[in-house]
Design an enzyme around this catalytic site. Structure first.
Site: not given
Length: 319
Positions: A11, A24, A72, A102-103, A125, A127, A129, A171, A187, A222, A243, A252
Site C-alpha cells: 500500500g 537515489v 500486488r 510494509g510487512d 505504512t 498503519d 505496525d 486491519r 469519547e 477497521e 451516523r 493514504r
C-alpha cells in the site's frame, strides 16, 4: 558495490517519494549507479527497471503516493517468481536492493536476501505496525488527515446533536485509531489490540447524555469491525442512533508532513549506507529519536508493541 536499485511495494504511504529521492541522491553522491523498479515486485519480475538520475527524483519530495508505483504480486510468493526476480536483477547488474514498504514487502526482501541479493528495507505504512521501529513513513501524515476529519465531523455532530462513528484504517494494528482518537478527543476508541464490551460503550454514551452532552465521537479501527456494523449493534442493544463516516483511502493520500519527509530522507540515506557495506537482510527504523538498523528476522518475531498506557489515558480523559 557499484549498482543498486530501489522499489516501492504494498500500500502506498505519504513520504515514499521522499524515501525514493533520498535513496537515489545518496547513491549518486556515494558514486553508485541506481535503478528504479516500477510496479513493485511485479515490475521486478517483468523487468520494468530504468536508470535513475538526479533529475529523476526532482520535485517529488512533496508528493504523496509513489512515482515508482506499486502493485500486488501473487507470483512473487512462489519460488519460481522469486527466481525470475533474481535473474532480472543480475541481468541489469544490480547488486543490492532497497525495498520501501510494509510487512509483506519486508518478507519479500528477506526471501531475496536468502537467494543472494542483499536487501535493505525501509518501513513505509500508515498503519505504523512494523516491529523494531517506533514510527513508519506515512503514519504522521495519515494521522493528521484523520484528525482533520474528526475535527470537521465534530462540528457537524455538535450542530445536529448527534453521535458519529468514524471508521479508520488498521486491519491488525490500532495506532492510527488510537493516536487520532486521543488527539481528536474521541469519547470512545476501538482498536484490535484491546478487548471491549458493547455495554461499556453504551454506558459511556448514556452517561454523557445524562450530564447534558449532546454529541460524541467514536473512532473504530477497521480490524475491529466496520463502522456500519458498530452502528447496528449500538442501535439494537442500546437504541442509540449514530451516523457513520468511513474515511477509506483518503487516509493514504496527500502531501507528506514535514516529519514524514524528514524520516523518509533519513531512512533512505541510511539504507544506501548499509548496502555500501555489502550487508543485506537489514531493516531501517527509529528508536528513541535515532535512526537504527536491525535484522529482518526481528521484524517477523511477534508483533509490534503497543502503548497500553496511551489507551488507558484515552479512556480516562474521555469520561
Amino acid at each position: 558495490m557499484k549498482k543498486i536499485a530501489v522499489l516501492t511495494s504494498g500500500g502506498d504511504a505519504p513520504g515514499m517519494n521522499a524515501a525514493v529521492r533520498a535513496v537515489v541522491r545518496k547513491a549518486i553522491y556515494e558514486g553508485l549507479e541506481v535503478d528504479g523498479v516500477y510496479n513493485g515486485y511485479q515490475g521486478l519480475i517483468e523487468g520494468k527497471i530504468e536508470p535513475m538520475e538526479l533529475g529523476s527524483v526532482g520535485d517529488i519530495i512533496q508528493r504523496g503516493g509513489t512515482v515508482l508505483r506499486s502493485a500486488r504480486c501473487p507470483e512473487f510468493r512462489e519460488a519460481e517468481g522469486r527466481e525470475k526476480a533474481v535473474k532480472q536483477l543480475k541481468a541489469h547488474g544490480i547488486e543490492g536492493l532497497v525495498v520501501i514498504g510494509g510487512d509483506g514487502s519486508f518478507r519479500g526482501a528477506h526471501e531475496l536476501t536468502l537467494l543472494g541479493v542483499p536487501c535493505v528495507c525501509v518501513p513505509a505504512t500508515i498503519d505504523n505496525d512494523i516491529k523494531g521501529t517506533e514510527f513508519t513513513i506515512g503514519f504522521d501524515t495519515a494521522l493528521n488527515t484523520v484528525i482533520e476529519a474528526i475535527d470537521k465531523i465534530r462540528d457537524t455532530a455538535t450542530s445536529h446533536e448527534r453521535s458519529f462513528i468514524i471508521e479508520v484504517m488498521g486491519r491488525d494494528a490500532g495506532d492510527l485509531a488510537l493516536w487520532a482518537g486521543l488527539a481528536g478527543g474521541a469519547e470512545t476508541i476501538l482498536i484490535p489490540e484491546e478487548a471491549f464490551e458493547v455495554t461499556d460503550i453504551i454506558e459511556r454514551l448514556e452517561s454523557g447524555t445524562g450530564r447534558g452532552k449532546k454529541h460524541s465521537v467514536i473512532v473504530v479501527a477497521e480490524g475491529v469491525m466496520s463502522g456500519h456494523e458498530l452502528a447496528e449493534i449500538l442501535q439494537e442493544q442500546g437504541n442509540i442512533k449514530t451516523r457513520v463516516s468511513v474515511l477509506g483511502h483518503i487516509q493514504r493520500g496527500g502531501s507528506p508532513s514535514a516529519r514524514d519527509r524528514v524520516i523518509a530522507s533519513q531512512f533512505g540515506a541510511r539504507a544506501v549506507e548499509v548496502l555500501i557495506g555489502n550487508r543485506g537482510g537489514v531493516a531501517i527504523g527509529m528508536q528513541n529519536h535515532k535512526v537504527v538498523e536491525y535484522s529482518l528476522e526481528q521484524v517477523f518475531k511477534g508483533t509490534a508493541t503497543k502503548d497500553s498506557n496511551m489507551y488507558k489515558l484515552s479512556k480516562e480523559l474521555s469520561i
